[in-house]
Write an enzyme that holds these catalytic residues in place. Structure first.
Site, PDB file in Angstrom:
ATOM      1  N   HIS A 102     -50.308 -15.794 -63.422  1.00 59.48           N
ATOM      2  CA  HIS A 102     -49.802 -17.074 -62.902  1.00 59.48           C
ATOM      3  C   HIS A 102     -48.662 -16.859 -61.911  1.00 59.48           C
ATOM      4  O   HIS A 102     -47.875 -17.769 -61.682  1.00 59.48           O
ATOM      5  CB  HIS A 102     -49.306 -17.972 -64.042  1.00 59.48           C
ATOM      6  CG  HIS A 102     -50.390 -18.739 -64.723  1.00 59.48           C
ATOM      7  ND1 HIS A 102     -51.208 -18.194 -65.677  1.00 59.48           N
ATOM      8  CD2 HIS A 102     -50.798 -20.029 -64.581  1.00 59.48           C
ATOM      9  CE1 HIS A 102     -52.064 -19.124 -66.105  1.00 59.48           C
ATOM     10  NE2 HIS A 102     -51.845 -20.234 -65.450  1.00 59.48           N
ATOM     11  N   GLU A 126     -63.077 -24.177 -59.560  1.00 60.73           N
ATOM     12  CA  GLU A 126     -62.369 -24.160 -58.270  1.00 60.73           C
ATOM     13  C   GLU A 126     -63.285 -23.919 -57.083  1.00 60.73           C
ATOM     14  O   GLU A 126     -63.162 -24.578 -56.043  1.00 60.73           O
ATOM     15  CB  GLU A 126     -61.254 -23.102 -58.277  1.00 60.73           C
ATOM     16  CG  GLU A 126     -60.021 -23.472 -59.099  1.00 60.73           C
ATOM     17  CD  GLU A 126     -60.167 -23.170 -60.576  1.00 60.73           C
ATOM     18  OE1 GLU A 126     -61.243 -22.683 -60.984  1.00 60.73           O
ATOM     19  OE2 GLU A 126     -59.219 -23.422 -61.337  1.00 60.73           O
TER      20      GLU A 126
END
Lengths: 326, 336
Positions: A129, A60
């Site tokens: 998450h 990322e």
């Protein structure tokens, strides 16, 4: 007009902007061959090819940095981060680079990137998450932060974000991708600044953004059944905050609830309520109420998760409190 | 390379040495603030590599990007020395209008894309610049200068991987000066030879002497040509040494005088001037008069400009945060 799901609206915005400008590209994990975890780029790989719909490795920070570098040389990358939790890995390039390069260079360079990412809880995805983090991005100079609540805004704000010359973070929500709404067939844009009154009322102002706008709307319906007229404000944009719209509403209703899915300490609600106190303290008839998530990592167990995250019921009861009814 | 070019290169390196020494003096006089990282000792690398690239041609230049030890890379790419000095002085006429300082020199007009203070951050930015150049079909390449210390960042591995798999025209120049701030490479890094670390990314890589500008240029030419012609990345490592501390707060207590002397015997300016004298291209007297000229230029043009320039206006504090002239069609605000 065509009934369009939130994810389809995002897909359409990508498609139109890529057709309009060859400098627009998209990059992210599984966005190409797979079409995106939430289908936001489905079909576009076949249409635009691997040079413009770029499947990235799970890196990322650096693929965000590559997007930023490309934007400094004139490209307009739309960077998808599969979950806002993973955006933490990209904070160096996003915050230390993209948000600061225009300033550090004395205005010579700009980083017109868009970072799209779902930031919210879904169902039992557990602590790693389920982060929200909107409050973190809204405290960073040099970024724009927007939170579309509907397919209209998801489409129109992504198109505007791609054309804007600033780095824009679009915080979506896993529970909204299948939300449907009729949107015009003709191209349109939705601005990156300005809150919106999504329901008019006179007795109390309920303020939300992203998914919490829907909680506010549901609470407003219940309040209506009780004979209470609630106004609902969708912030739409967390940076810069539209204080004028908030002030006007609070001066009308004199009572306010701010609903956020983020945790409370140093949250969105803190900032909004500080603004209200600075701008229209004497218009208030009761103390402002914050509805927010519990200050815990989000639990896996469904019952615990529900207890950690605000609901429409919480907003409703918050409103009753602000109205002095409980 | 003709004789005039050789003399010019020697003069450039001498100029760069004096420029950095003068910034040191200005720092001691408290005219330059913040952190200051000087390039003295490593001149042959930036000078030699960029001599082989497209620089000094404005928007046609290759993209150049580096870390916070950036003054000399900026000047060799095409930035005006007086504007770089004015930046160190925090002046409005500085290359970043006084908003960046020593660690953030930018000159977009010459495609010098900045100095960055986050070690390892320029790796992905460079790959992105290369991606844009390739996407536009231009023959520009991106050149990223970083020290050996940067290679212990995750961005090094992530970016080497993507640059290779996407075949991006980027040249990574590793200036291995053996120290990451004050920690010797043998104490922080499993291998001293940094070029070996990229072999797992199927990328062409090599290592060379970074003190001899002729060696640097020969190796850099091959690397630059490869990146431009093959449209693939290349990692080139130069062994070099910085004479001063990491920054001004550094007393160099982590290394010995003996070690410094070994490297200074191979000083890049000394090596090159001796070679040119031996070849009869330049005399001692000419070098002395060059030194005088440089002193004069830096004092009476570069420093004078910085000293006499105005500071930024406080009322301009909020400029350049976001686009100062945004298009209302995209930005709004929303019509009520």
């Amino acid at each position: 007009m065509a009934e369009t799901a939130y994810w389809e609206a995002i897909r359409r915005a990508h498609d139109e902007e890529m057709a309009n400008d060859s400098m627009v590209i998209a990059m992210g994990e599984d966005i190409g061959v797979v079409g995106g975890t939430y289908k936001a780029t489905s079909g576009l790989y076949d249409k635009y090819g691997p040079q413009r719909i770029i499947d990235t490795p799970i890196s990322e920070n650096s693929y965000t940095g590559i997007g930023i570098g490309a934007s400094m040389a004139g490209m307009r990358p739309v960077i998808e981060i599969m979950s806002i939790n993973f955006a933490l890995l990209a904070l160096d390039t996003l915050i230390n680079a993209a948000a600061k390069i225009r300033y550090m260079s004395g205005g010579q360079l700009q980083c017109p990137i868009v970072m799209r990412t779902p930031g919210g809880t879904a169902h039992q995805l557990a602590a790693q998450h389920s982060a929200r983090l909107a409050r973190m991005f809204m405290s960073t100079s040099g970024l724009r932060v927007v939170t579309p609540r509907s397919p209209m805004d998801a489409y129109g704000m992504l198109k505007s974000a791609i054309r804007s010359n600033d780095p824009v973070i679009i915080i979506e929500h896993e529970q909204m991708y299948n939300l449907k709404e009729d949107i015009p067939d003709e191209e349109f844009f939705r601005p990156l600044e300005g809150a919106e009154i999504v329901r008019e009322g006179t007795d109390i102002t309920l303020i939300g953004y992203n998914f919490s706008v829907h909680l506010c709307l549901e609470a407003a319906k219940r309040l209506e059944a009780d004979g209470i007229s609630a106004e609902v404000v969708d912030l739409r944009v967390l940076k810069p905050i539209d204080r004028e719209t908030i002030r006007t509403s609070v001066e009308k209703t004199h009572r306010v609830v701010v609903a956020e899915e983020d945790e409370a300490p140093v949250g969105v609600g803190s900032e909004i309520i500080t603004g209200i106190i600075e701008d229209c303290f004497f218009a208030l008839d009761s103390q402002p109420v914050r509805i927010h998530a519990a200050d815990v990592p989000v639990p896996y167990n469904a019952k615990l998760e529900k207890a950690a995250i605000p609901s429409a019921d919480d907003v409703y009861h918050g409103a009753l409190k602000a109205l002095g009814k409980i | 390379m003709n004789d005039a070019d050789k003399k010019r290169l020697l003069r450039e390196m001498m100029f760069f040495r004096r420029f950095e020494d003068r910034t040191f003096e200005a720092y001691m006089e408290r005219k330059v603030g913040g952190f200051l990282h000087l390039y003295s000792g490593q001149e042959a690398v930036a000078t030699g590599v960029l001599e082989m690239a497209n620089v000094g041609k404005g928007q046609e230049n290759d993209y150049v990007i580096t870390g916070y030890r950036d003054h000399i890379h900026a000047i060799k790419t095409g930035a005006q020395p007086r504007e770089v000095m004015a930046e160190l002085y925090g002046k409005e006429t500085g290359s970043s209008k006084g908003r960046g300082g020593s660690m953030h020199i930018f000159d977009a007009s010459q495609n010098f894309m900045g100095g960055y203070a986050l070690v390892g951050q320029p790796f992905p930015l460079a790959a992105g610049l290369a991606m844009a150049a390739k996407h536009k079909g231009s023959d520009q390449i991106a050149i990223c200068f970083l020290g050996d210390g940067a290679n212990n960042q995750g961005t090094f591995h992530e970016t080497m991987n993507m640059a290779s798999v996407w075949e991006l025209p980027v040249l990574f120049v590793c200036e291995n000066n053996l120290y990451a701030i004050g920690t010797h490479i043998d104490r922080s890094t499993a291998v001293r030879d940094q070029y070996k670390r990229v072999c797992s990314y199927d990328m062409k890589a090599s290592q060379h002497d970074g003190m001899d500008i002729d060696t640097v240029m020969e190796a850099a030419k091959e690397a630059v040509d490869y990146v431009r012609n093959e449209q693939k990345p290349y990692f080139i490592e130069f062994m070099t040494y910085r004479y001063r501390g990491h920054s001004m707060s550094d007393a160099k207590g982590y290394r010995t005088k003996d070690e410094e002397e070994v490297w200074m015997k191979r000083d890049p300016i000394r090596l090159y001037s001796e070679r040119l004298i031996e070849a009869g291209l330049v005399t001692d007297d000419e070098i002395k008069s060059m030194e005088k000229e440089i002193l004069d230029e830096i004092e009476n043009d570069v420093v004078k400009f910085a000293e006499e320039s105005p500071e930024p206006k406080v009322e301009d504090l909020n400029k350049y945060v976001l686009d100062d002239n945004p298009d209302p069609r995209w930005i709004g605000p929303l019509q009520k």
